[in-house]
Scaffold this motif. Sequence first.
Motif, PDB file in Angstrom:
ATOM      1  N   ALA A   6       0.836  -1.198   0.000  1.00 48.46           N
ATOM      2  CA  ALA A   6       0.000   0.000   0.000  1.00 48.46           C
ATOM      3  C   ALA A   6       0.873   1.250   0.000  1.00 48.46           C
ATOM      4  O   ALA A   6       1.495   1.594   1.011  1.00 48.46           O
ATOM      5  N   HIS A   7       0.933   1.942  -1.142  1.00 45.27           N
ATOM      6  CA  HIS A   7       1.781   3.115  -1.323  1.00 45.27           C
ATOM      7  C   HIS A   7       1.313   4.258  -0.425  1.00 45.27           C
ATOM      8  O   HIS A   7       0.200   4.767  -0.578  1.00 45.27           O
ATOM      9  N   ARG A   8       2.147   4.631   0.542  1.00 44.17           N
ATOM     10  CA  ARG A   8       1.820   5.667   1.532  1.00 44.17           C
ATOM     11  C   ARG A   8       0.502   5.379   2.246  1.00 44.17           C
ATOM     12  O   ARG A   8      -0.225   6.285   2.642  1.00 44.17           O
ATOM     13  N   GLY A   9       0.185   4.087   2.396  1.00 46.79           N
ATOM     14  CA  GLY A   9      -1.070   3.717   3.040  1.00 46.79           C
ATOM     15  C   GLY A   9      -2.257   3.845   2.117  1.00 46.79           C
ATOM     16  O   GLY A   9      -3.337   4.266   2.553  1.00 46.79           O
ATOM     17  N   ALA A  21      -4.106   6.040   7.745  1.00 45.75           N
ATOM     18  CA  ALA A  21      -3.905   5.393   6.449  1.00 45.75           C
ATOM     19  C   ALA A  21      -3.291   4.001   6.625  1.00 45.75           C
ATOM     20  O   ALA A  21      -3.725   3.034   5.992  1.00 45.75           O
ATOM     21  N   VAL A  22      -2.288   3.893   7.476  1.00 43.59           N
ATOM     22  CA  VAL A  22      -1.639   2.599   7.696  1.00 43.59           C
ATOM     23  C   VAL A  22      -2.614   1.605   8.308  1.00 43.59           C
ATOM     24  O   VAL A  22      -2.696   0.442   7.893  1.00 43.59           O
ATOM     25  N   ARG A  23      -3.391   2.056   9.288  1.00 45.13           N
ATOM     26  CA  ARG A  23      -4.374   1.163   9.907  1.00 45.13           C
ATOM     27  C   ARG A  23      -5.436   0.713   8.904  1.00 45.13           C
ATOM     28  O   ARG A  23      -5.809  -0.456   8.863  1.00 45.13           O
ATOM     29  N   THR A  24      -5.917   1.642   8.087  1.00 46.24           N
ATOM     30  CA  THR A  24      -6.954   1.314   7.111  1.00 46.24           C
ATOM     31  C   THR A  24      -6.439   0.361   6.050  1.00 46.24           C
ATOM     32  O   THR A  24      -7.157  -0.544   5.597  1.00 46.24           O
ATOM     33  N   ALA A  25      -5.191   0.539   5.642  1.00 48.31           N
ATOM     34  CA  ALA A  25      -4.613  -0.293   4.594  1.00 48.31           C
ATOM     35  C   ALA A  25      -4.221  -1.681   5.077  1.00 48.31           C
ATOM     36  O   ALA A  25      -4.054  -2.592   4.261  1.00 48.31           O
ATOM     37  N   ALA A  26      -4.095  -1.852   6.374  1.00 51.50           N
ATOM     38  CA  ALA A  26      -3.519  -3.083   6.920  1.00 51.50           C
ATOM     39  C   ALA A  26      -4.260  -4.337   6.486  1.00 51.50           C
ATOM     40  O   ALA A  26      -3.637  -5.375   6.221  1.00 51.50           O
ATOM     41  N   ASP A  27      -5.575  -4.278   6.374  1.00 54.18           N
ATOM     42  CA  ASP A  27      -6.352  -5.471   6.042  1.00 54.18           C
ATOM     43  C   ASP A  27      -6.450  -5.732   4.546  1.00 54.18           C
ATOM     44  O   ASP A  27      -6.992  -6.754   4.142  1.00 54.18           O
ATOM     45  N   ALA A  29      -3.669  -5.125   2.288  1.00 55.58           N
ATOM     46  CA  ALA A  29      -2.341  -5.143   1.682  1.00 55.58           C
ATOM     47  C   ALA A  29      -1.449  -6.117   2.432  1.00 55.58           C
ATOM     48  O   ALA A  29      -1.675  -6.418   3.605  1.00 55.58           O
ATOM     49  N   ASP A  30      -0.422  -6.600   1.750  1.00 53.94           N
ATOM     50  CA  ASP A  30       0.559  -7.469   2.401  1.00 53.94           C
ATOM     51  C   ASP A  30       1.498  -6.673   3.289  1.00 53.94           C
ATOM     52  O   ASP A  30       2.007  -7.177   4.292  1.00 53.94           O
ATOM     53  N   SER A  31       1.751  -5.415   2.889  1.00 60.30           N
ATOM     54  CA  SER A  31       2.560  -4.504   3.694  1.00 60.30           C
ATOM     55  C   SER A  31       2.193  -3.081   3.299  1.00 60.30           C
ATOM     56  O   SER A  31       1.499  -2.861   2.305  1.00 60.30           O
ATOM     57  N   VAL A  32       2.653  -2.117   4.093  1.00 53.90           N
ATOM     58  CA  VAL A  32       2.340  -0.712   3.835  1.00 53.90           C
ATOM     59  C   VAL A  32       3.631   0.067   3.680  1.00 53.90           C
ATOM     60  O   VAL A  32       4.536  -0.025   4.527  1.00 53.90           O
ATOM     61  N   GLU A  33       3.725   0.825   2.596  1.00 53.83           N
ATOM     62  CA  GLU A  33       4.892   1.659   2.346  1.00 53.83           C
ATOM     63  C   GLU A  33       4.686   3.039   2.947  1.00 53.83           C
ATOM     64  O   GLU A  33       3.605   3.628   2.811  1.00 53.83           O
ATOM     65  N   VAL A  34       5.713   3.555   3.631  1.00 54.77           N
ATOM     66  CA  VAL A  34       5.706   4.914   4.161  1.00 54.77           C
ATOM     67  C   VAL A  34       7.057   5.560   3.889  1.00 54.77           C
ATOM     68  O   VAL A  34       8.052   4.872   3.664  1.00 54.77           O
ATOM     69  N   ASP A  35       7.069   6.886   3.913  1.00 50.86           N
ATOM     70  CA  ASP A  35       8.299   7.645   3.697  1.00 50.86           C
ATOM     71  C   ASP A  35       8.775   8.222   5.028  1.00 50.86           C
ATOM     72  O   ASP A  35       7.966   8.641   5.859  1.00 50.86           O
ATOM     73  N   VAL A  36      10.092   8.288   5.216  1.00 53.83           N
ATOM     74  CA  VAL A  36      10.620   8.934   6.415  1.00 53.83           C
ATOM     75  C   VAL A  36      11.667   9.973   6.040  1.00 53.83           C
ATOM     76  O   VAL A  36      12.502   9.757   5.160  1.00 53.83           O
ATOM     77  N   VAL A  37      11.570  11.114   6.695  1.00 54.90           N
ATOM     78  CA  VAL A  37      12.520  12.212   6.531  1.00 54.90           C
ATOM     79  C   VAL A  37      12.922  12.697   7.913  1.00 54.90           C
ATOM     80  O   VAL A  37      12.282  12.373   8.913  1.00 54.90           O
ATOM     81  N   ALA A  38      13.973  13.508   7.971  1.00 54.37           N
ATOM     82  CA  ALA A  38      14.488  13.988   9.254  1.00 54.37           C
ATOM     83  C   ALA A  38      14.039  15.414   9.533  1.00 54.37           C
ATOM     84  O   ALA A  38      14.056  16.269   8.643  1.00 54.37           O
ATOM     85  N   CYS A  39      13.631  15.658  10.779  1.00 53.76           N
ATOM     86  CA  CYS A  39      13.426  17.024  11.257  1.00 53.76           C
ATOM     87  C   CYS A  39      14.786  17.660  11.542  1.00 53.76           C
ATOM     88  O   CYS A  39      15.834  17.029  11.395  1.00 53.76           O
ATOM     89  N   ASP A  96       4.428   2.473  17.068  1.00 56.02           N
ATOM     90  CA  ASP A  96       3.694   2.110  18.279  1.00 56.02           C
ATOM     91  C   ASP A  96       2.197   1.928  18.025  1.00 56.02           C
ATOM     92  O   ASP A  96       1.543   1.114  18.679  1.00 56.02           O
ATOM     93  N   ALA A  97       1.657   2.684  17.049  1.00 60.90           N
ATOM     94  CA  ALA A  97       0.207   2.725  16.847  1.00 60.90           C
ATOM     95  C   ALA A  97      -0.304   1.731  15.809  1.00 60.90           C
ATOM     96  O   ALA A  97      -1.515   1.612  15.624  1.00 60.90           O
ATOM     97  N   THR A  98       0.596   1.015  15.136  1.00 64.02           N
ATOM     98  CA  THR A  98       0.193   0.086  14.081  1.00 64.02           C
ATOM     99  C   THR A  98       0.942  -1.235  14.231  1.00 64.02           C
ATOM    100  O   THR A  98       1.910  -1.328  14.983  1.00 64.02           O
ATOM    101  N   ALA A  99       0.467  -2.253  13.482  1.00 63.21           N
ATOM    102  CA  ALA A  99       1.099  -3.571  13.600  1.00 63.21           C
ATOM    103  C   ALA A  99       1.435  -4.210  12.262  1.00 63.21           C
ATOM    104  O   ALA A  99       2.090  -5.239  12.217  1.00 63.21           O
ATOM    105  N   VAL A 100       1.021  -3.624  11.151  1.00 66.15           N
ATOM    106  CA  VAL A 100       1.225  -4.202   9.834  1.00 66.15           C
ATOM    107  C   VAL A 100       2.706  -4.155   9.437  1.00 66.15           C
ATOM    108  O   VAL A 100       3.437  -3.263   9.865  1.00 66.15           O
TER     109      VAL A 100
END
Length: 254
Positions: A6-9, A21-27, A29-39, A96-100
């Motif tokens: 799931a692209h960006r959930g 988005a991650v929670r909604t996509a979890a059921d 998709a096989d996995s969920v893609e997210v992007d990470v950047v630094a503050c 912490d908030a998701t499990a997928v």
Amino acid sequence: MPSVIAHRGFAGINPENTVAAVRTAADRADSVEVDVVACADGTPVVFHDARLDEAEGSRGVTDGAGAVGDLSPGAVTAAEILESGETVPTLAHLVDATAVPLDVELKRPAADHVWRGSLPPGDRETARERWQPFVDRVLDELDDREIRLSSFSAGALAAVRERDPPHSRAVLCRALSTGRTLADRYDADAVHPSLAAMRNADPGAVAAVHDAGRDVNVWTVRTWVEARAAVRAGADGLIADYPGIEQWLGEESG
């Protein structure tokens, strides 16, 4: 049947890169893609663009302003995504908030430009050192979660290999030849070419990736017709904006 990431959930139907988005996509998709950047202080946040607002190539998907790399975590996580009520999460909060299972794309370790693709030998160690503190922070927050780490950047991939985590890693690319080169160099488990790269690739090149024991997952798939084209070209997985995109593949998925 190809795997579905799931692209960006599933950004086509959900506020991208958010906990919801991650929670909604979890059921779906096989996995969920997210992007990470630094503050500014190096805290990993789940966001795609360089800026919160619409400037310098960013899309303006939040009600905030400024470059993420120049802002505090509090300023970034207060930004609302597309009037959805969802805000930008830190990576720690999302974990912490998701499990997928997650596919985490390493985007930027700082506010300035990041070079994509292969680098000359003399520049590789400098690039790794630049990425290493951010990659270490990301890995510290993932713990034992089922994760795949991906990036366009050779420096990021080198930093992941230096840390040598148990998580798999993938090379993002716009040309399959670049993906193969970086996958060999940094011991990647998968290559993630663009849909255009997959369509233009020689079948022998795709077979060579498979022969090396690597999966080929294609981005960004938005229609079932694109999904069918990707699978016909040899894709093992679809990095998709919408759920259910694989349901019309029929014999293509066999």
